[in-house]
Design a protein around this motif. Structure first.
Motif, PDB file in Angstrom:
ATOM      1  N   ALA A  19      44.471  32.855  82.551  1.00 21.64           N
ATOM      2  CA  ALA A  19      45.450  34.212  82.449  1.00 21.64           C
ATOM      3  C   ALA A  19      45.716  34.405  80.703  1.00 21.64           C
ATOM      4  CB  ALA A  19      46.570  33.969  83.306  1.00 21.64           C
ATOM      5  N   ALA A  20      45.044  33.506  79.946  1.00 18.62           N
ATOM      6  CA  ALA A  20      45.494  33.631  78.924  1.00 18.62           C
ATOM      7  C   ALA A  20      44.892  34.940  77.760  1.00 18.62           C
ATOM      8  CB  ALA A  20      44.971  32.564  77.829  1.00 18.62           C
ATOM      9  N   GLY A  21      43.759  35.664  78.471  1.00 18.97           N
ATOM     10  CA  GLY A  21      43.411  36.873  77.836  1.00 18.97           C
ATOM     11  C   GLY A  21      41.820  36.600  77.136  1.00 18.97           C
ATOM     12  N   ALA A  22      41.488  37.570  76.590  1.00 17.43           N
ATOM     13  CA  ALA A  22      40.135  37.429  75.933  1.00 17.43           C
ATOM     14  C   ALA A  22      40.101  36.987  74.762  1.00 17.43           C
ATOM     15  CB  ALA A  22      39.488  38.766  76.089  1.00 17.43           C
ATOM     16  N   ARG A  23      41.336  36.899  73.998  1.00 20.43           N
ATOM     17  CA  ARG A  23      41.295  36.519  72.806  1.00 20.43           C
ATOM     18  C   ARG A  23      41.377  35.040  72.455  1.00 20.43           C
ATOM     19  NH1 ARG A  23      46.076  40.503  71.278  1.00 20.43           N
ATOM     20  NH2 ARG A  23      46.294  40.630  73.825  1.00 20.43           N
TER      21      ARG A  23
END
Length: 93
Positions: free
Chosen positions: A7-11
């Motif tokens: 869930a940290a994101g695409a970045r």
């Protein structure tokens, strides 16, 4: 609350894997001549599931069907009880 691992994101960038320090620690623990087990490819590739693996898995949700059947059965029972009350002759006061 902790976050889910993905869930940290695409970045978010993945960090370096500490393979060299890990291997050095294992060699210190098991002796300087220790080597990891070699990995080999199989002789001939085998198709395991093929096209069937790409098809969505159809699960039969029997719990949902059971709950719906109980709900409909209860509604029919209530309707029958109501109809039996309506068919009774009115009582004198």
């Amino acid at each position: 609350m902790g976050r889910a691992p993905g869930a940290a994101g695409a970045r978010r960038q993945r960090g370096e894997a500490p393979i060299k320090p890990l291997l050095d620690a294992l060699r210190a623990q098991r002796g300087p001549d220790w080597e990891p087990a070699p990995a080999y490819l199989a002789g001939e590739a085998q198709e395991l599931a093929g096209e069937r693996a790409l098809e969505p898995l159809v699960e039969h949700d029997w719990k949902s069907w059971l709950l719906w059947a109980l709900l409909v059965g209860g509604a029919v029972l209530v309707a029958l009880l109501g109809m039996s009350l309506l068919r009774q002759p009115p009582r004198a006061p």
